[in-house]
Write a protein that holds these residues in place. Structure first.
Motif, PDB file in Angstrom:
ATOM      1  N   LYS A 161     -11.385   1.180  -4.748  1.00 26.69           N
ATOM      2  CA  LYS A 161     -10.236   0.966  -3.875  1.00 26.69           C
ATOM      3  C   LYS A 161      -9.860   2.222  -3.097  1.00 26.69           C
ATOM      4  N   ASP A 182       0.835  -1.213   0.000  1.00 28.76           N
ATOM      5  CA  ASP A 182       0.000   0.000   0.000  1.00 28.76           C
ATOM      6  C   ASP A 182       0.866   1.258   0.000  1.00 28.76           C
ATOM      7  N   THR A 237      -2.670  -4.001   1.883  1.00 27.83           N
ATOM      8  CA  THR A 237      -3.315  -4.031   0.566  1.00 27.83           C
ATOM      9  C   THR A 237      -4.315  -5.183   0.483  1.00 27.83           C
ATOM     10  N   TYR A 263      -9.375   2.424   0.863  1.00 35.54           N
ATOM     11  CA  TYR A 263      -8.174   2.925   1.527  1.00 35.54           C
ATOM     12  C   TYR A 263      -8.521   4.024   2.519  1.00 35.54           C
ATOM     13  N   VAL A 318      -7.364  -4.212   2.432  1.00 36.52           N
ATOM     14  CA  VAL A 318      -8.142  -3.203   1.702  1.00 36.52           C
ATOM     15  C   VAL A 318      -8.870  -3.846   0.522  1.00 36.52           C
TER      16      VAL A 318
END
Length: 155
Positions: free
Chosen positions: A35, A14, A23, A39, A26
């Motif tokens: 996305k 990330d 990542t 995040y 997420v």
């Protein structure tokens, strides 16, 4: 049997913490390919966690994730007409993905107003060893323990 094992897909770390696990988390959190929203929910949750616990948010999240990850689970196995719940060890990768899915799933079911607050609440609870996702892990372990007698049927 399938021909060849599919190639392992690697995810990029990330942007903020340079961590691959973040990542993956997420990606599990994300809906409809949004996305950037996922995040912002995750980073916002970590900020709330830092305010509540006055510790590093990422460390609290990692501790919470390790508290949620199961080490054994039960799998159904048919032996001569009867189906047995056979306890098996969980692979490291599956451990991680199960922990993430449980944490996100139970965060979504919480009562707080925004998803950021729900996720933060679940992370704080899991890091203390309480909350719904930790209960799910304990239930899974209890199931495996109860069916220890059938462990000789292992796959």
């Amino acid at each position: 049997m399938r021909k060849a094992k599919p190639k392992k897909r690697y995810v990029l770390p990330d942007p903020k913490f340079r961590d691959v696990t973040v990542t993956k988390f997420v990606n599990n959190l994300m809906y409809d390919g949004k996305k950037s929203l996922a995040y912002s929910i995750f980073y916002g949750a970590l900020e709330i966690v830092e305010k509540r616990t006055s510790e590093n948010g990422l460390e609290v999240w990692k501790k919470a994730l390790s508290n949620v990850m199961p080490s054994v689970e039960v799998k159904s196995r048919r032996v001569g007409g009867a189906t047995f719940q056979v306890p098996t060890e969980v692979r490291a990768e599956r451990k991680q993905s199960l922990g993430m899915k449980w944490m996100i799933g139970y965060a979504r079911k919480r009562g707080e107003k925004t998803m950021t607050e729900r996720l933060a609440g679940e992370i704080v609870a899991a890091s203390k060893g309480e909350g719904a996702s930790v209960k799910k892990k304990d239930d899974t372990h209890r199931m495996a323990d109860a069916n220890k007698a059938f462990s000789h049927f292992r796959l």
